[in-house]
Design a protein around this motif. Structure first.
Motif, PDB file in Angstrom:
ATOM      1  N   GLY A 107       0.805  -1.211   0.000  1.00 53.52           N
ATOM      2  CA  GLY A 107       0.000   0.000   0.000  1.00 53.52           C
ATOM      3  C   GLY A 107       0.835   1.256   0.000  1.00 53.52           C
ATOM      4  N   GLY A 108       0.452   2.209   0.845  1.00 50.12           N
ATOM      5  CA  GLY A 108       1.135   3.490   0.895  1.00 50.12           C
ATOM      6  C   GLY A 108       2.596   3.372   1.255  1.00 50.12           C
ATOM      7  N   ALA A 109       2.950   2.423   2.124  1.00 47.85           N
ATOM      8  CA  ALA A 109       4.348   2.250   2.515  1.00 47.85           C
ATOM      9  C   ALA A 109       5.201   1.836   1.327  1.00 47.85           C
ATOM     10  CB  ALA A 109       4.452   1.216   3.628  1.00 47.85           C
ATOM     11  N   ARG A 110       4.658   0.984   0.483  1.00 42.47           N
ATOM     12  CA  ARG A 110       5.414   0.545  -0.690  1.00 42.47           C
ATOM     13  C   ARG A 110       5.556   1.685  -1.700  1.00 42.47           C
ATOM     14  NH1 ARG A 110       6.815  -4.528  -2.192  1.00 42.47           N
ATOM     15  NH2 ARG A 110       7.361  -4.865  -4.371  1.00 42.47           N
ATOM     16  N   ILE A 111       4.502   2.484  -1.848  1.00 41.67           N
ATOM     17  CA  ILE A 111       4.568   3.639  -2.747  1.00 41.67           C
ATOM     18  C   ILE A 111       5.636   4.612  -2.259  1.00 41.67           C
ATOM     19  CG2 ILE A 111       3.284   5.645  -3.582  1.00 41.67           C
ATOM     20  CD1 ILE A 111       0.766   3.900  -3.540  1.00 41.67           C
ATOM     21  N   CYS A 112       5.692   4.854  -0.962  1.00 47.39           N
ATOM     22  CA  CYS A 112       6.715   5.725  -0.381  1.00 47.39           C
ATOM     23  C   CYS A 112       8.112   5.179  -0.654  1.00 47.39           C
ATOM     24  CB  CYS A 112       6.474   5.869   1.120  1.00 47.39           C
ATOM     25  SG  CYS A 112       7.664   6.934   1.975  1.00 47.39           S
ATOM     26  N   TYR A 113       8.269   3.867  -0.546  1.00 44.82           N
ATOM     27  CA  TYR A 113       9.558   3.230  -0.820  1.00 44.82           C
ATOM     28  C   TYR A 113       9.943   3.404  -2.280  1.00 44.82           C
ATOM     29  CZ  TYR A 113      13.208  -0.335  -0.948  1.00 44.82           C
ATOM     30  OH  TYR A 113      14.406  -0.991  -1.094  1.00 44.82           O
ATOM     31  N   ILE A 114       8.975   3.290  -3.174  1.00 46.70           N
ATOM     32  CA  ILE A 114       9.241   3.478  -4.611  1.00 46.70           C
ATOM     33  C   ILE A 114       9.736   4.901  -4.872  1.00 46.70           C
ATOM     34  CG2 ILE A 114       8.141   3.597  -6.888  1.00 46.70           C
ATOM     35  CD1 ILE A 114       6.277   1.342  -5.943  1.00 46.70           C
TER      36      ILE A 114
END
Length: 610
Positions: free
Chosen positions: A373-380
């Motif tokens: 979710g949002g955490a993965r988008i932030c990591y990207i």
């Protein structure tokens, strides 16, 4: 204690329609070879002729026989006349004027007062399920016999063990019979009544052999030695009856069966019982009080009551655990859809809410094994995209010869006093274009994560439109950054021609001025590239969030409603599979049966167990 057997009978009836195999109820299973005297033993317990007879396999379906002791007719009449006994008591049977009678589960509300009719009904029901070719069927027949002459008892009569197929029987009839018997006696809560004739070698008894497979210590096996009167002259079964030949924990009881002559002459069972007692007094005086059909009935009733008492705590726990499990299963199926419009709106609303919560990090269940979710988008944004941009060398792939060639091509036939701006613009565009692929990949990675969240909804146009918007902005942004800002020498319209297509001169050593011009261009490109890269690194995540992530969050629910909330689609979208509906029904029925069983068991007070 006397109420325990009727209680188990009620539990059997509760689980009949839903499959009693999940609840292993205490019962007595009768096992024996063909012509071992099983039928005669059972009829002696009832005191009536009611079982089919003949050659070959006669019992071809399990017969669950419930014997229910009732008051004599005269006392029941007083009960109905209101002499202080409740109508629903075990001694009250309004409307039944017979002394004893039978009922079948498959013939509800039909009373059989003629025991010959009971026999014919068993034969008819057997042929209905097993056919007329002497085949067998595991489907039980349930028979209740009400009589003042019987003790409360529940027995399961199984097909006799056979060796040779008869008539149209299948070749593996022996294996089928043994498999059926083992399925009943493997129940650890069942008592095994093994019937073996006295005129055969007990060491080779098929009934005892099968009993030992599931009960090697003989803890729940009772041996009945039948046909004591048919032993050879000068021999007896005293050593066997005393347990010195075959050790069986629950005991060994000898009985005398009716002969074929007794059956043909319709000798009453009362007379046969008297003759049996006389025979035992003459030949086994020391064991006469612990042998015979009457003693067998009392022993079986006592054993079954004590066995039920011992099994009751575990049975109650089993019912409670299963009730909890089936309630959870029923909850997992949800309720059948009645209002399609409201249900679809609820599903869409909940889905959109869960989807947005996953992006925001406020989902009810947060994963700990991987980013999502949002955490993965932030990591990207900050790791994948940021590291990729930082790894790009501003001057990568650009040689001094490339720079010198661009300068000369931009100068024309006359030497220039200063470095031409056109050469810088062309080379800067070439280097900045290398930022395009990581930017596109960043948009795609975020889109893939949104698809991973939504999974089966990945084909909705909301995301497709948002992705297109993000890509269009990214292309425009990179194209915009390719044009150097004021101060770096912006070209006029029509000057952005590809001068790099001109042939490159043969490599040679650069003059000091050429070397100086190349260094100037390199410094300018490097500074401009770093400025553009920083701008791209800051603006791409913001734009992806605006055009893609936030767009999906804001429009997902409305898009779903617009695409799905149509009268023509409602019925098809929310149709429930037949398997799910059937499973819900079966689970609900089982749960209802378990609740009834729990109520029945709860009626037994601790004081009644001792």
């Amino acid at each position: 204690m006397e109420t325990l057997i009727p209680t188990i009978n009620r539990l059997q009836e509760v689980f009949l329609t839903v499959g009693a195999e999940i609840i292993q109820l205490p019962q007595i299973v009768v096992v024996g070879s063909q012509s071992s005297g099983k039928s005669s033993v059972l009829e002696s317990l009832v005191g009536r002729d009611f079982l089919p007879r003949g050659s070959g396999i006669v019992t071809r379906r399990p017969l669950v026989l419930q014997l229910i002791n009732i008051a004599p007719l005269q006392e029941r009449v007083k009960t109905e006349n209101g002499n202080g006994i409740k109508q629903n008591s075990p001694n009250s049977y309004p409307g039944v004027t017979a002394e004893e009678w039978g009922t079948f589960l498959h013939c509800k509300n039909q009373i059989f007062t003629d025991f010959q009719q009971i026999r014919r009904e068993i034969e008819t029901e057997t042929e209905r399920s097993s056919g007329e070719n002497k085949g067998i069927s595991p489907e039980p027949i349930y028979l209740k016999i009400f009589s003042p002459k019987v003790l409360n008892l529940t027995l399961v009569d199984l097909p006799g063990i056979t060796k040779v197929p008869v008539g149209d029987q299948p070749e593996d009839i022996e294996a089928q019979v043994q498999e059926m018997i083992l399925s009943f006696i493997s129940n650890p809560n069942s008592l095994i009544l093994a019937v073996s004739p006295a005129n055969s070698d007990l060491a080779t008894s098929d009934a005892l052999k099968l009993a030992r497979e599931v009960d090697p210590d003989g803890r729940r096996t009772l041996l009945v030695v039948s046909k004591l009167d048919l032993m050879d002259a000068g021999t007896d079964a005293l050593e066997v009856l005393l347990g010195r030949v075959i050790p069986v924990r629950l005991g060994i009881i000898g009985v005398v069966n009716r002969s074929q002559h007794d059956i043909n002459t319709q000798k009453s069972l009362e007379d046969c019982t008297r003759d049996e007692h006389a025979f035992l007094q003459r030949h086994y005086p020391s064991l006469a009080s612990r042998a015979g059909s009457r003693y067998l009935a009392k022993t079986l009733s006592r054993l079954l009551m004590h066995h039920i008492r011992d099994c009751l705590p575990e049975l109650k726990t089993r019912v409670t655990v299963l009730s909890s499990q089936y309630q959870a299963r029923l909850n997992s199926y949800g309720q059948p859809v009645e209002d399609h419009s409201a249900t679809l709106l609820q599903i869409v609303t909940k889905f959109a809410s869960d989807y947005c919560n996953t992006i925001e990090g406020t989902a009810r269940y947060i994963q700990t094994s991987e980013l999502c979710g949002g955490a993965r988008i932030c990591y990207i944004f900050h790791e994948t995209f940021g590291r990729t941009l930082q790894s790009i060398d501003p001057l990568g792939g650009l040689t001094e010869l490339d720079i010198l060639t661009a300068i000369r091509n931009a100068t024309g036939p006359r030497p220039a006093l200063f470095v031409p701006e056109v050469s810088f613009e062309l080379l800067a565009k070439r280097q900045i274009k290398r930022l395009e692929e990581p930017s596109l990949r960043c948009v795609e990675l975020v889109h893939e994560e949104l698809q991973r969240i939504i999974q089966h909804c990945s084909s909705f146009s909301t995301q497709a439109e948002a992705l297109d918007g993000g890509k269009r902005w990214k292309n425009d942004k990179v194209a915009e950054e390719k044009a150097p800002p004021a101060g770096f020498g912006s070209p006029s319209k029509g000057q952005a021609i590809n001068l790099l297509d001109t042939a490159v001169p043969v490599s040679r050593k650069l003059s000091s001025r050429e070397q100086r011009d190349c260094e100037v261009i390199q410094r300018l490109i490097n500074c401009y590239f770093l400025i553009v890269r920083k701008s791209i690194q800051d603006s791409v995540p913001k734009t992806v969030m605006h055009f893609l992530v936030n767009f999906v969050k804001e429009h997902l629910q409305s898009e779903l409603v617009g695409q799905l909330y149509k009268q023509t689609l409602l019925q098809d979208l929310l149709i429930e599979s037949q398997d799910t509906a059937q499973q819900r029904t079966e689970v609900a029925q089982m749960l209802e049966a378990l609740k009834k069983a729990n109520n029945i068991i709860s009626e037994i007070r601790e004081t009644h167990l001792w």
